[in-house]
Design an enzyme around this catalytic site. Sequence first.
Site, PDB file in Angstrom:
ATOM      1  N   MET A 103      32.083 -74.399 -31.948  1.00  0.00           N
ATOM      2  CA  MET A 103      32.828 -74.978 -30.824  1.00  0.00           C
ATOM      3  C   MET A 103      34.071 -75.685 -31.365  1.00  0.00           C
ATOM      4  O   MET A 103      34.625 -76.582 -30.711  1.00  0.00           O
ATOM      5  CB  MET A 103      31.946 -75.944 -30.043  1.00  0.00           C
ATOM      6  CG  MET A 103      30.749 -75.230 -29.406  1.00  0.00           C
ATOM      7  SD  MET A 103      30.119 -76.026 -27.928  1.00  0.00           S
ATOM      8  CE  MET A 103      29.650 -77.608 -28.556  1.00  0.00           C
ATOM      9  N   GLY A 104      34.511 -75.310 -32.564  1.00  0.00           N
ATOM     10  CA  GLY A 104      35.725 -75.900 -33.120  1.00  0.00           C
ATOM     11  C   GLY A 104      35.488 -77.267 -33.719  1.00  0.00           C
ATOM     12  O   GLY A 104      34.350 -77.637 -34.018  1.00  0.00           O
TER      13      GLY A 104
ATOM     14  N   HIS B  67      30.949 -76.406 -41.320  1.00  0.00           N
ATOM     15  CA  HIS B  67      31.352 -75.077 -40.834  1.00  0.00           C
ATOM     16  C   HIS B  67      31.912 -74.242 -41.986  1.00  0.00           C
ATOM     17  O   HIS B  67      31.678 -73.042 -42.071  1.00  0.00           O
ATOM     18  CB  HIS B  67      32.447 -75.203 -39.763  1.00  0.00           C
ATOM     19  CG  HIS B  67      32.008 -75.867 -38.502  1.00  0.00           C
ATOM     20  ND1 HIS B  67      32.471 -77.094 -38.114  1.00  0.00           N
ATOM     21  CD2 HIS B  67      31.137 -75.463 -37.537  1.00  0.00           C
ATOM     22  CE1 HIS B  67      31.925 -77.427 -36.954  1.00  0.00           C
ATOM     23  NE2 HIS B  67      31.105 -76.467 -36.587  1.00  0.00           N
TER      24      HIS B  67
ATOM     25  N   ASP C 187      21.117 -78.222 -36.237  1.00  0.00           N
ATOM     26  CA  ASP C 187      20.709 -77.933 -34.860  1.00  0.00           C
ATOM     27  C   ASP C 187      19.443 -77.079 -34.931  1.00  0.00           C
ATOM     28  O   ASP C 187      19.443 -75.887 -34.581  1.00  0.00           O
ATOM     29  CB  ASP C 187      21.835 -77.218 -34.121  1.00  0.00           C
ATOM     30  CG  ASP C 187      23.017 -78.145 -33.893  1.00  0.00           C
ATOM     31  OD1 ASP C 187      22.832 -79.204 -33.283  1.00  0.00           O
ATOM     32  OD2 ASP C 187      24.122 -77.828 -34.367  1.00  0.00           O
TER      33      ASP C 187
HETATM   34  O1  PAF Z   1      26.220 -75.107 -32.446  1.00  0.00           O
HETATM   35  C1  PAF Z   1      27.243 -74.890 -31.764  1.00  0.00           C
HETATM   36  O2  PAF Z   1      28.370 -75.194 -32.158  1.00  0.00           O
HETATM   37  C2  PAF Z   1      27.094 -74.245 -30.383  1.00  0.00           C
HETATM   38  O3  PAF Z   1      25.923 -74.647 -29.755  1.00  0.00           O
HETATM   39  C3  PAF Z   1      27.194 -72.713 -30.425  1.00  0.00           C
HETATM   40  C4  PAF Z   1      26.048 -72.095 -31.217  1.00  0.00           C
HETATM   41  C5  PAF Z   1      28.523 -72.279 -31.029  1.00  0.00           C
HETATM   42  C6  PAF Z   1      27.112 -72.151 -28.996  1.00  0.00           C
HETATM   43  O4  PAF Z   1      28.127 -72.659 -28.191  1.00  0.00           O
END
Ligand code: PAF
Length: 273
Positions: free
Chosen positions: A27-28, A34, A147
């Site tokens: 989600m940026g 990331h 997550d």
């Molecule tokens: O973990 C995230 O950033 C979001 O939940 C995802 C997996 C990109 C879905 O919108």
Amino acid sequence: MIIARSASELRGFLDTKTLSVGFVPTMGALHIGHRSLIETARKENDIVVVSIFVNPTQFLAGEDLSKYPRREEADFKICELSGVDILFYPDVSAMYGADEVRITAPDVRGFILEGSSRPGHFDGVLTVVMKLLNIVRPSRAYFGKKDAQQLSLITQMCENFFMNIEIIPMETVRENDGLALSSRNVYLSSSERQEALKLSSALKRATEMLMQGNTKSSEIKASMEHILVPLNVEYVAIVNRKFEALDEIVIGNTIVLVAARVGMTRLIDNVWL
Ligand code: PAF
């Protein structure tokens, strides 16, 4: 780096290739966590696709959708420097129409812990991930262990819908003092950031107790809750990889999880044992 803003644009680029595709959905507000997903995808695949899409259907009314950090320029640079081949950057109208079919999270695993604090959240996550996986059609998709419940439900969705995609779990990246990296950490003031360290301290305590031979969930949770005072704790839980509650820790099949509010910011963290 190619930037695709719709499914057809993205397929236009990928359909000419018969190479392995590694996919990192985000989600940026990209951070080092990331980047570690992207770097692994880079090593393991011929083509790397990253998506940046702040998915409205996974935010509940009153949550931080409108103020969720958006860092377009910095995110594009990070992707470019990390060797991303294709950045998928759709707007909401490229992803959703009116009155659509949705994926529903499973009744139990989807509505405990995160699902109980945020009912409906996982329906939105699974729906958008299904869309993204169908658009990108990756060989492998990379998700962070931070997550944990999301990762578990996405893995289950791929199994339940017979999707031929390898879901790769990736370790949580932490600051030197233990704070798990999260896009939401930008909301923390410096004093809140100090308070937020209680989450990783509580998880460290759980690991220490286990190392001392204590496997009793009730005792470990009580000790963690003590460390988390005075935070507004939403849950401390000890579950197996299927998110079933455990009375005793089973090494190799346990996740210890915590969710708490630090000021107005809701943080989660966990350790896999
Ligand atoms: O973990 C995230 O950033 C979001 O939940 C995802 C997996 C990109 C879905 O919108």
